[in-house]
Design a protein around this motif. Structure first.
Motif: not given
Length: 127
Positions: A6-15, A17-22, A64-67, A124-127
């Motif tokens: 729900y925060g900075t890890l969402k698509n188009n947010c600053i972090n 890339g962490i999810l993508k790297n994982l 967002e839901v991520w696997d 909602e968090w929007i950057e």
């Protein structure tokens, strides 16, 4: 494993890339089934959202839901600062009239971040 973001890890947010790297995969946008209090917090001049695990207070939260591959959950825990900043717990979210059980990161009772509660509760968090 399903993780609700729900925060900075969402698509188009600053972090994000962490999810993508994982090796996490975006599945769909979702909203919490229950209401939760979501606030803005400040830590070392950086602002980020967090929700408190107090169902029934606040708003339903957009996210967002991520696997996430099971073997990478401890790495995400480390990034989220578990157990000092956040704790991981289960949450129910909804997408297209279907309910999903996901892991979610809630503010830890050990957290020493400054809470900006004078602001209105967020949904909602929007950057």
């Amino acid at each position: 494993m399903l993780v609700y973001i729900y925060g900075t890890l969402k698509n188009n947010c600053i972090n994000n890339g962490i999810l993508k790297n994982l090796s996490a995969q975006f599945l769909f946008p979702a909203e919490t089934v229950e209401k939760f209090p979501m606030y803005l917090s400040e830590n070392m001049m950086e602002y980020f959202p967090y929700i408190e695990n107090q169902p029934g207070i606040g708003n339903t939260i957009q996210g967002e839901v991520w696997d996430l591959p099971h073997q990478n959950i401890k790495k995400l825990d480390y990034f989220e600062g578990v157990p000092d900043l956040y704790v991981r717990d289960k949450i129910k979210v909804e997408f297209e009239n279907n309910i999903y059980d996901c892991f979610c990161y809630f503010k830890s009772e050990n957290s020493e971040t400054e809470t900006l509660k004078e602001k209105d509760l967020m949904d909602e968090w929007i950057e």
